[in-house]
Design a protein around this motif. Structure first.
Motif, PDB file in Angstrom:
ATOM      1  N   LYS A 129       0.845  -1.058  -0.098  1.00  0.00           N
ATOM      2  CA  LYS A 129      -0.245  -0.105  -0.210  1.00  0.00           C
ATOM      3  C   LYS A 129       0.719   1.113   0.032  1.00  0.00           C
ATOM      4  CE  LYS A 129      -4.120  -1.978   2.020  1.00  0.00           C
ATOM      5  NZ  LYS A 129      -4.894  -2.027   3.283  1.00  0.00           N
ATOM      6  N   GLU A 133       0.882   4.168  -3.162  1.00  0.00           N
ATOM      7  CA  GLU A 133       0.680   5.696  -3.267  1.00  0.00           C
ATOM      8  C   GLU A 133       1.470   6.368  -4.088  1.00  0.00           C
ATOM      9  OE1 GLU A 133       1.370   6.448   0.945  1.00  0.00           O
ATOM     10  OE2 GLU A 133      -0.625   6.502   1.626  1.00  0.00           O
ATOM     11  N   ARG A 136       0.550   5.748  -7.958  1.00  0.00           N
ATOM     12  CA  ARG A 136      -0.791   6.360  -8.094  1.00  0.00           C
ATOM     13  C   ARG A 136      -0.403   7.882  -8.225  1.00  0.00           C
ATOM     14  NH1 ARG A 136      -3.195   3.674  -3.834  1.00  0.00           N
ATOM     15  NH2 ARG A 136      -4.385   1.728  -4.353  1.00  0.00           N
ATOM     16  N   ARG A 137       0.472   8.507  -7.569  1.00  0.00           N
ATOM     17  CA  ARG A 137       0.615   9.877  -7.660  1.00  0.00           C
ATOM     18  C   ARG A 137       1.595  10.113  -8.859  1.00  0.00           C
ATOM     19  NH1 ARG A 137       1.045  14.233  -7.931  1.00  0.00           N
ATOM     20  NH2 ARG A 137       1.310  16.102  -6.585  1.00  0.00           N
ATOM     21  N   GLY A 140      -0.097   7.680 -12.804  1.00  0.00           N
ATOM     22  CA  GLY A 140      -1.490   7.845 -13.354  1.00  0.00           C
ATOM     23  C   GLY A 140      -2.164   6.458 -13.307  1.00  0.00           C
ATOM     24  N   LEU A 141      -1.430   5.525 -12.944  1.00  0.00           N
ATOM     25  CA  LEU A 141      -2.060   4.052 -13.138  1.00  0.00           C
ATOM     26  C   LEU A 141      -3.268   4.002 -12.009  1.00  0.00           C
ATOM     27  CD1 LEU A 141       1.286   1.848 -13.467  1.00  0.00           C
ATOM     28  CD2 LEU A 141      -0.379   2.543 -15.287  1.00  0.00           C
ATOM     29  N   LYS A 142      -4.206   3.057 -12.544  1.00  0.00           N
ATOM     30  CA  LYS A 142      -5.210   2.778 -11.719  1.00  0.00           C
ATOM     31  C   LYS A 142      -5.620   1.273 -11.635  1.00  0.00           C
ATOM     32  CE  LYS A 142      -7.315   7.518 -12.679  1.00  0.00           C
ATOM     33  NZ  LYS A 142      -8.538   8.046 -13.065  1.00  0.00           N
ATOM     34  N   GLY A 143      -6.568   0.848 -10.595  1.00  0.00           N
ATOM     35  CA  GLY A 143      -6.920  -0.344 -10.654  1.00  0.00           C
ATOM     36  C   GLY A 143      -5.851  -1.434 -10.385  1.00  0.00           C
ATOM     37  N   THR A 144      -6.169  -2.669 -10.990  1.00  0.00           N
ATOM     38  CA  THR A 144      -5.291  -3.715 -10.856  1.00  0.00           C
ATOM     39  C   THR A 144      -3.893  -3.453 -11.390  1.00  0.00           C
ATOM     40  OG1 THR A 144      -5.955  -4.541 -12.864  1.00  0.00           O
ATOM     41  CG2 THR A 144      -7.054  -5.430 -10.928  1.00  0.00           C
ATOM     42  N   VAL A 146      -2.014  -0.889 -10.689  1.00  0.00           N
ATOM     43  CA  VAL A 146      -1.323  -0.386  -9.603  1.00  0.00           C
ATOM     44  C   VAL A 146      -0.590  -1.522  -8.825  1.00  0.00           C
ATOM     45  CG1 VAL A 146      -1.256   0.875  -7.414  1.00  0.00           C
ATOM     46  CG2 VAL A 146      -2.615   1.811  -9.299  1.00  0.00           C
TER      47      VAL A 146
END
Length: 678
Positions: A129, A133, A136-137, A140-144, A146
């Motif tokens: 986790k 962080e 994502r910051r 720009g990746l999202k969801g799985t 990441v």
């Protein structure tokens, strides 16, 4: 210095300005205001090129870490502030960016590995986790995607079973793995510049070698620049392309690595080299830089090193000292660098001479020492197994001699010391001190014997009561043992012996530097005139110059008092300088033991060979093969079958997996446990 001159001085080493990634000009970071402001960083000029490693070297308190925080714009406000200067990353002026833009840049174009991973990681969040962080910051990746990227990063930094480890919490990882997590986090934003602040200081040499290899590999793959902050000359020799020596907020010398190690020009740089312990200086005192780094809460009028320099002239303390280029590609801040003895070789060593110790008394005899801790589970806390922290150790120690116990963290070194001192009761074995068996003595019977053996702890500050004055801390043993007489006179004598002023007794521990606190610990250990002192990593947290002072002190006291030392350390250079015998431990057992020259010069066990090969050397052309050990030491609660070292051993055989090797005595006095020698 004018801006034009500063530009020329910073670029004198590398005139190819188009390759420069980071330009720092006249950087000043102060704490406080007015004349008493602390000038933590006071006029720095340097460049870092793409793909190179720039090492910032110096003692604690000289401004290295504050330089890194200034580049990241993380100077703690309102106490601290950047008062002037320029920091250019590519074509972007960082000091003009709003905080919102800097938040995107931190962890993105600039990544940072902090010195202490445990305090930098959130203990209540899984490492996956925490890395997510940053992903994502900055990506720009999202969801799985990441989670996939987190696993990929953990795999890149060499963490086994990355998908499972992503769910682990920081306390479940070893020191080396936590440092790898910090590297993965710093790499999440694909940085152009990676700032590594003492990235290997708290690590064993084998794990340190893995981390440094990893940084080199990632640098080569990504083409990123590295700002390496360290006080370890061996790490600098192994990693750096360019070197800058920092002292009291300023850079005093800057050049290529090869020039620096061949011929340093500044007196401070030369003294750092001579302070490093090694076998060649054995039996002779190490060079000591007298005094300490001056307070930065002043406006300096001359050379900041003048009060500690062996070559100080009258005008050194009054004239402003500009940085100049006496040799092409080599900048130095010194008026009289040319007056130094240029024929002196940096690697020259003192002739060995007898230590003057007496070996007429067998002081300590340890046989078959075992310390097992029960593993308890269930409602009734029944023992379901044992952690074999120490599993059969033999050693002899005579008066005036030093036996060093070395090995990676978790191998049982400190447990051995505590069991010998009866701070932990052994599960089995014999500990005889002057022909008296200690293991059978009751706590009451042990108390009067404790005056004969004392301990110097690794962290002197945490071993002292912060509410007690130094004189009371030192005299505490005298009081407990019922000593009569004038304790203050005895304390004053001890303070003088360890090189502290008499008025130090009326002060509190927090008023002293790390090296001074270690001297207080030594004075406390000496108070009862012991015959044996256990030194548990007494120099691990010290700068090389302060370490030299402590080693000189321990050596002098051993000669004067005929003291025996049991020296626990992972610093092989200290072992080669101070020890007579060495015991190499792995997972609670001794794998090699014998005279220090034999063990260090021609190691017989594969683990000893790997341990010694991983030690960073200042001799960049040493030509030795570095043996890389994969993974971390197994858990002592679940050791491998057969030889405990076989899962990491590059020379393991089939028999190693099933049978623990018997003890083999070599003709040169060593004892080794390895199937290769049977």
């Amino acid at each position: 210095m004018s801006n034009a001159n500063a530009e020329r001085a910073a670029e004198m080493v590398h005139p190819q300005a188009d390759e420069i990634l980071l330009r720092v000009r006249d950087l000043r970071t102060w704490f406080g205001k007015g004349e008493t402001a602390a000038r933590a960083v006071d006029g720095l000029d340097f460049n870092i090129r793409r793909g190179e490693t720039f090492a910032l070297l110096g003692e604690s308190g000289c401004g290295k870490s504050m330089t890194a925080l200034s580049i990241m714009r993380l100077v703690p406000e309102p106490a601290g502030r950047i008062v002037s200067g320029s920091i250019m990353l590519g074509n972007e002026q960082l000091l003009r960016l709003p905080e919102s833009a800097m938040r995107g840049l931190r962890g993105g174009r600039i990544g940072m590995i902090f010195q202490e991973p445990m305090t930098s990681l959130n203990p209540v969040m899984s490492i996956g986790k925490q890395i997510a962080e940053s992903v994502r910051r900055h990506t720009g990746l999202k969801g799985t995607a990441v989670g996939d990227r987190v696993v990929e990063l953990l795999d890149q930094v060499g963490i086994p079973d990355p998908a499972r480890r992503a769910e682990a919490f920081p306390h479940q990882l070893s020191g080396g793995m936590k440092q790898r997590v910090m590297i993965a986090m710093a790499l999440a934003g694909e940085p152009e510049l990676l700032i590594a602040d003492e990235p290997t200081t708290a690590l064993d040499v084998t794990i340190q070698a893995q981390v440094l290899d990893l940084l080199r590999r990632l640098q080569k793959e990504r083409g990123m620049a590295i700002l390496l902050i360290t006080h370890d000359l061996g790490v600098v020799a192994q990693m750096a392309d360019e070197v800058a020596v920092m002292y009291a907020g300023q850079i005093v010398e800057r050049c290529s690595r090869s020039r620096f190690f061949a011929r340093p020009l500044h007196p401070y740089s030369r003294k750092l080299f001579k302070s490093v312990p090694d076998a060649g200086r054995r039996g002779a005192p190490l060079a000591v830089i007298r005094g300490s780094v001056p307070s930065l809460r002043q406006a300096f009028g001359g050379c900041r090193f003048a009060d500690r320099c062996d070559f100080t002239q009258e005008d050194c303390g009054t004239e402003s000292i500009p940085i100049s280029e006496p040799e092409r590609g080599h900048a130095v801040r010194c008026l009289y660098w040319g007056a130094l003895d240029q024929s002196e070789a940096v690697g020259a060593v003192a002739q060995r001479r007898a230590a003057g110790s007496h070996e007429d008394e067998d002081l300590l005899s340890v046989s078959g020492l075992k310390v097992h801790f029960p593993i308890r589970k269930g409602l009734l806390q029944r023992a379901v197994g044992h952690v074999r922290a120490v599993d059969g150790l033999d050693l002899q120690l005579q008066s005036g001699r030093t036996v060093a116990v070395v090995g990676e963290s978790g191998c049982g070194k400190t447990t051995v010391a505590k069991a010998i001192l009866q701070l932990l009761r052994p599960t089995d074995g014999s500990v005889r001190f002057r022909d008296q068996e200690l293991t059978g003595l009751s706590p009451r019977a042990l108390r009067p014997r404790r005056r004969d053996f004392q301990i110097i702890f690794q962290d002197p500050y945490s071993s002292m009561n912060p509410r007690m004055r130094v004189q009371d801390i030192i005299a505490e043993g005298l009081v407990v043992q019922g000593e009569k007489g004038n304790h203050l006179a005895r304390v004053a004598e001890l303070l003088q012996q360890v090189g502290l002023p008499e008025d130090a007794g009326s002060r509190y521990p927090h008023e002293f530097s790390g090296g001074q606190r270690q001297r207080i610990s030594i004075a406390r250990a000496l108070a009862l005139n012991p015959a044996l002192i256990v030194c548990d990593e007494p120099t691990s947290a010290l700068d090389v110059s302060v370490q030299a002072q402590i080693l000189n002190l321990l050596r002098r006291l051993q000669v004067e008092r005929n003291l025996a030392y049991l020296f626990i350390t992972h610093n092989i250079a200290v072992v080669s300088y101070l020890a007579h015998e060495v015991v190499v431990m792995y997972l609670g057992r001794v794998v090699e033991q014998g005279p220090v020259e034999r063990v260090l010069d021609t190691p017989a066990h594969p683990y000893t060979q790997a341990l010694l090969s991983a030690v960073p050397s200042m001799d960049a052309g040493h030509g030795r093969e570095i043996i890389r050990l994969e993974g971390d030491m197994p858990s002592p609660s679940d050791p491998p079958s057969g030889c405990h070292f076989h899962p990491r051993c590059p020379r393991a055989m089939a028999v190693c997996r099933h049978e623990y090797p018997a003890q083999t005595a070599l003709q040169d006095g060593r004892v080794v446990r390895c199937h290769l020698l049977t």
